[in-house]
Design a protein around this motif. Structure first.
Motif, PDB file in Angstrom:
ATOM      1  N   GLY A 110      36.344  32.994  35.143  1.00  0.00           N
ATOM      2  CA  GLY A 110      38.009  33.397  34.861  1.00  0.00           C
ATOM      3  C   GLY A 110      38.179  33.819  33.272  1.00  0.00           C
ATOM      4  N   VAL A 111      37.948  35.243  33.122  1.00  0.00           N
ATOM      5  CA  VAL A 111      38.231  35.899  31.828  1.00  0.00           C
ATOM      6  C   VAL A 111      39.871  36.241  32.430  1.00  0.00           C
ATOM      7  CG1 VAL A 111      37.211  36.716  29.786  1.00  0.00           C
ATOM      8  CG2 VAL A 111      35.930  35.331  31.898  1.00  0.00           C
ATOM      9  N   SER A 112      40.581  36.235  31.245  1.00  0.00           N
ATOM     10  CA  SER A 112      41.561  36.899  31.228  1.00  0.00           C
ATOM     11  C   SER A 112      41.994  37.883  29.862  1.00  0.00           C
ATOM     12  CB  SER A 112      42.723  35.655  31.183  1.00  0.00           C
ATOM     13  OG  SER A 112      43.031  34.938  29.721  1.00  0.00           O
TER      14      SER A 112
ATOM     15  N   PRO B 244      41.242  34.590  23.765  1.00  0.00           N
ATOM     16  CA  PRO B 244      40.515  33.363  22.620  1.00  0.00           C
ATOM     17  C   PRO B 244      39.850  32.506  23.514  1.00  0.00           C
ATOM     18  CG  PRO B 244      42.916  33.535  21.925  1.00  0.00           C
ATOM     19  CD  PRO B 244      42.669  34.109  23.082  1.00  0.00           C
ATOM     20  N   ASP B 245      41.283  31.704  24.489  1.00  0.00           N
ATOM     21  CA  ASP B 245      40.623  30.643  25.338  1.00  0.00           C
ATOM     22  C   ASP B 245      39.414  31.079  26.314  1.00  0.00           C
ATOM     23  OD1 ASP B 245      42.334  29.248  23.756  1.00  0.00           O
ATOM     24  OD2 ASP B 245      42.925  29.256  26.002  1.00  0.00           O
ATOM     25  N   SER B 246      39.445  32.236  26.830  1.00  0.00           N
ATOM     26  CA  SER B 246      38.491  32.041  27.820  1.00  0.00           C
ATOM     27  C   SER B 246      36.920  33.505  27.964  1.00  0.00           C
ATOM     28  CB  SER B 246      39.039  33.444  29.446  1.00  0.00           C
ATOM     29  OG  SER B 246      39.688  34.192  28.488  1.00  0.00           O
TER      30      SER B 246
ATOM     31  N   ALA C 143      35.530  37.351  35.844  1.00  0.00           N
ATOM     32  CA  ALA C 143      36.226  37.515  36.896  1.00  0.00           C
ATOM     33  C   ALA C 143      37.640  37.809  37.053  1.00  0.00           C
ATOM     34  CB  ALA C 143      36.122  36.569  38.118  1.00  0.00           C
TER      35      ALA C 143
ATOM     36  N   PHE D 254      41.699  39.561  36.585  1.00  0.00           N
ATOM     37  CA  PHE D 254      42.236  39.802  37.645  1.00  0.00           C
ATOM     38  C   PHE D 254      43.279  40.352  36.744  1.00  0.00           C
ATOM     39  CE2 PHE D 254      46.285  38.726  40.244  1.00  0.00           C
ATOM     40  CZ  PHE D 254      45.556  39.010  41.789  1.00  0.00           C
TER      41      PHE D 254
ATOM     42  N   PHE E 252      39.855  34.826  42.803  1.00  0.00           N
ATOM     43  CA  PHE E 252      38.794  34.135  42.210  1.00  0.00           C
ATOM     44  C   PHE E 252      37.523  32.979  43.775  1.00  0.00           C
ATOM     45  CE2 PHE E 252      41.264  32.644  39.395  1.00  0.00           C
ATOM     46  CZ  PHE E 252      40.638  32.735  38.112  1.00  0.00           C
TER      47      PHE E 252
ATOM     48  N   ALA F  11      39.287  27.991  31.178  1.00  0.00           N
ATOM     49  CA  ALA F  11      39.291  27.688  29.842  1.00  0.00           C
ATOM     50  C   ALA F  11      40.551  26.600  29.628  1.00  0.00           C
ATOM     51  CB  ALA F  11      39.385  29.049  28.331  1.00  0.00           C
ATOM     52  N   HIS F  12      41.104  25.956  30.409  1.00  0.00           N
ATOM     53  CA  HIS F  12      41.846  24.941  30.129  1.00  0.00           C
ATOM     54  C   HIS F  12      41.307  24.283  28.957  1.00  0.00           C
ATOM     55  CE1 HIS F  12      43.716  26.342  33.931  1.00  0.00           C
ATOM     56  NE2 HIS F  12      44.856  26.430  33.137  1.00  0.00           N
TER      57      HIS F  12
HETATM   58  N1  ATP Z   1      43.982  37.486  34.489  1.00  0.00           N
HETATM   59  C1  ATP Z   1      43.636  36.612  34.804  1.00  0.00           C
HETATM   60  N2  ATP Z   1      42.188  36.255  34.612  1.00  0.00           N
HETATM   61  C2  ATP Z   1      41.136  36.014  34.959  1.00  0.00           C
HETATM   62  N3  ATP Z   1      40.950  34.560  34.648  1.00  0.00           N
HETATM   63  C3  ATP Z   1      42.299  34.301  34.010  1.00  0.00           C
HETATM   64  C4  ATP Z   1      43.600  35.162  33.943  1.00  0.00           C
HETATM   65  N4  ATP Z   1      44.775  34.085  33.832  1.00  0.00           N
HETATM   66  C5  ATP Z   1      44.304  32.526  33.382  1.00  0.00           C
HETATM   67  N5  ATP Z   1      43.048  33.250  33.997  1.00  0.00           N
HETATM   68  C6  ATP Z   1      41.672  31.703  33.394  1.00  0.00           C
HETATM   69  O1  ATP Z   1      42.958  30.418  33.537  1.00  0.00           O
HETATM   70  C7  ATP Z   1      43.168  30.078  32.731  1.00  0.00           C
HETATM   71  C8  ATP Z   1      44.228  29.283  32.110  1.00  0.00           C
HETATM   72  O2  ATP Z   1      45.307  30.524  32.139  1.00  0.00           O
HETATM   73  P1  ATP Z   1      46.335  30.327  30.944  1.00  0.00           P
HETATM   74  O3  ATP Z   1      47.479  31.716  30.809  1.00  0.00           O
HETATM   75  O4  ATP Z   1      46.462  28.360  31.030  1.00  0.00           O
HETATM   76  O5  ATP Z   1      45.339  30.428  29.671  1.00  0.00           O
HETATM   77  P2  ATP Z   1      45.874  31.512  28.500  1.00  0.00           P
HETATM   78  O6  ATP Z   1      45.910  30.569  27.435  1.00  0.00           O
HETATM   79  O7  ATP Z   1      46.123  32.505  28.882  1.00  0.00           O
HETATM   80  O8  ATP Z   1      43.926  31.648  28.071  1.00  0.00           O
HETATM   81  P3  ATP Z   1      43.483  32.576  27.304  1.00  0.00           P
HETATM   82  O9  ATP Z   1      42.946  32.510  25.999  1.00  0.00           O
HETATM   83  O10 ATP Z   1      41.805  32.302  28.303  1.00  0.00           O
HETATM   84  O11 ATP Z   1      43.760  33.901  28.102  1.00  0.00           O
HETATM   85  C9  ATP Z   1      42.421  30.829  31.568  1.00  0.00           C
HETATM   86  O12 ATP Z   1      41.815  30.121  30.148  1.00  0.00           O
HETATM   87  C10 ATP Z   1      41.353  31.409  32.334  1.00  0.00           C
HETATM   88  O13 ATP Z   1      40.012  30.915  32.338  1.00  0.00           O
END
Ligand code: ATP
Length: 500
Positions: A60-62, A65-67, A88, A90, A147, A162-163
């Motif tokens: 899951g990649v937003s 930085p984390d994902s 993936a 979203f 997902f 990426a938690h």
């Molecule tokens: N829109 C998205 N599309 C795909 N994966 C997502 C999306 N939003 C969150 N995730 C997945 O869920 C995890 C936890 O979401 P959260 O919003 O808590 O993270 P985040 O702190 O925003 O992480 P990141 O630095 O990757 O944005 C993300 O690290 C990612 O792996």
């Protein structure tokens, strides 16, 4: 790059763009830290058996930085694990062009590296409206549906999210502060079953700083979501106010929390198993929507097993627990069973009634339809919902006047306007309600004017306040609303009528 073996990954030198001799020791230190980070993640993956050979893994990649770091890390390790990696992304369509461009950014990142990419978007705001959910819940459901589809398409055994360790500390503290128990107080699980496999979280053992450092070293330039900084969100307040203090006291505090999280999960799973075995012995009857147990036998169970016992019972009866169900309900249940009074009754959300008579305790929804005419009377929690013979009524609270909430199946009013709690019941002889511009009218006349068939009138919901005053006849009429201060809390009631 993605042909690196385990050995050369941890021992290859990374270029940091620093070349002067005076910076040599700094480079060494940073290299050490970087290797250490990678090794920590690798150890974590192995310890928890998150990845096995020949897997297909969706990430899951937003674009944050984390994902992005997780995608990069797993892509680099894909040949070692002989796994197929799918990114993936979203778009919840909640931040206009910004979220669409984040999805495009992730796609570009993948295209440049030959990583399989899957992207989709949904109108989360409409989905929220349609299903009477909070925005966060609606976003989560849409994202996880996506997902699931991607996992099915690629026959994936794992969905990697990426938690990280700081997320874990924040989550556990937030839950403790708000009140939680059992598995919930263990925070974010390292892995759990999901769709065609499991959700895995390989970064729970490292911190946000380590991830940022990885991004810098690997020249990854993620996108930053500005809402992550706003003090409006509880999580951000914990992150900004509590985390720095804890890290000052112990820079590795995330490891302590992760250890605690895993310990709680293991203990909880074990106690729950014991509770299940003991509960079997005290149940007298167990059918769909109904459980009867022996009070004296239940009271002989050790308290920790009693607490898990009631959790198991409620999980069984509700399937999906209503959001208004809390630890108070469980405490009330234990008090009722422990009481010296031989009989008593409790009303739980969504019409569940707990009634004790001497040594028997019955938990049942059956009271909802009491007689042949189908009459009922039960409480409506805020937020909450009630299931009716002809549909369902949902209740939500919001702090801003909802603009789109018009129509006969929706009634919006200020919390100050009405005496709570609300009840939903069927009509009674002589029922009347006060309608704006008309005055007091008999319910019978309202039904006749609206041409509601006779057989439907007996099960039609009537919403009353704490004093028994009728405030809403869903789908037909509501009482007059007062002039309202926009800064108040609002209640939104919705009637989702079943088609006849
Ligand atoms: N829109 C998205 N599309 C795909 N994966 C997502 C999306 N939003 C969150 N995730 C997945 O869920 C995890 C936890 O979401 P959260 O919003 O808590 O993270 P985040 O702190 O925003 O992480 P990141 O630095 O990757 O944005 C993300 O690290 C990612 O792996």
């Amino acid at each position: 790059m993605n042909n690196l073996t385990e050995k050369n990954l941890f021992h290859s030198g990374y270029s940091f763009g620093l070349t002067s001799p005076t910076k040599t020791s700094l480079i060494k230190k940073r290299k050490m830290k970087e290797r250490f980070t990678l090794q920590e993640v690798e150890n974590f993956i192995k310890r928890h058996q998150l990845l096995s050979a020949a897997q297909s893994v969706v990430i899951g990649v937003s674009g944050g930085p984390d994902s992005l770091a997780l995608l990069h890390f797993l892509w680099r390790r894909s040949s070692y694990y002989k796994m197929k990696v799918v990114a993936a992304s979203f778009d919840h369509r909640l931040r206009g062009d910004e979220s669409a461009s984040e999805l495009a950014f992730v796609k570009r990142f993948c295209d440049e590296r030959g990583i399989i990419f899957e992207g989709d978007s949904a109108d989360v705001a409409s989905f929220q409206e349609e299903h009477s959910l909070s925005l966060q819940t609606a976003a989560r459901i849409c994202r996880y549906n996506f997902f699931e589809k991607v996992m099915k398409k690629h026959h994936a055994e794992a969905l990697a999210l990426a938690h990280h360790g700081d997320d874990q500390v924040e989550t556990m503290l937030m839950r403790m502060t708000r009140g939680s128990e059992g598995f919930s107080s263990a925070g974010i699980p390292v892995k759990r079953p999901f769709a065609t496999g499991k959700i895995i979280r390989p970064f729970l053992g490292i911190t946000k700083d380590q991830i940022e450092h990885y991004c810098k070293v690997e020249n990854l330039v993620p996108v930053y979501d500005s809402s992550n900084e706003s003090d409006k969100y509880v999580r951000n307040r914990f992150r900004k106010k509590i985390l720095p203090f804890l890290k000052q006291e112990n820079p590795n505090v995330h490891e302590r929390f992760q250890y605690l999280s895993e310990t709680i999960s293991e203990d909880e799973a074990y106690i729950l198993k014991l509770a299940e075995i003991e509960l079997e012995k005290v149940l007298i009857r167990q059918t769909e929507g109904k459980i009867e147990l022996s009070v004296s036998a239940f009271n002989k169970m050790p308290i920790p097993l009693q607490k898990r016992g009631i959790t198991l019972i409620l999980n069984y009866l509700y399937k999906i627990n209503p959001s208004s169900l809390s630890s108070v309900h469980k405490e009330n249940f234990l008090s009722l069973l422990g009481s010296e009074h031989p009989s008593g009754m409790l009303h739980f959300p969504s019409g569940l009634v707990v009634s004790r008579t001497y040594d028997r305790c019955l938990l049942s929804f059956e009271h909802i339809v009491k007689n042949e005419e189908g009459s009922y009377d039960f409480s409506l929690e805020l937020p909450g919902y009630v299931e009716l013979p002809n549909g369902r009524i949902t209740a939500e609270i919001t702090d801003c006047e909802p603009a789109l909430q018009r129509g006969k199946d929706v009634f919006v009013f200020s919390m100050k306007e009405v005496d709570l709690p609300l009840r939903v019941r069927t009509r009674k002889p002589g029922d009347r309600m006060a309608i704006a511009g008309v005055g007091s009218r008999k319910l019978k006349d309202i039904f006749i004017d609206a041409k509601v068939p006779q057989e439907e009138r007996n099960v039609w919901p009537v919403v009353v306040d704490a004093n028994g005053k009728i405030i809403w006849l869903p789908g037909l009429k509501h009482i007059r609303r007062h002039q309202i201060n926009p800064s108040e809390l609002w209640v939104i009631l919705r009637f989702h009528k079943k088609s006849p």
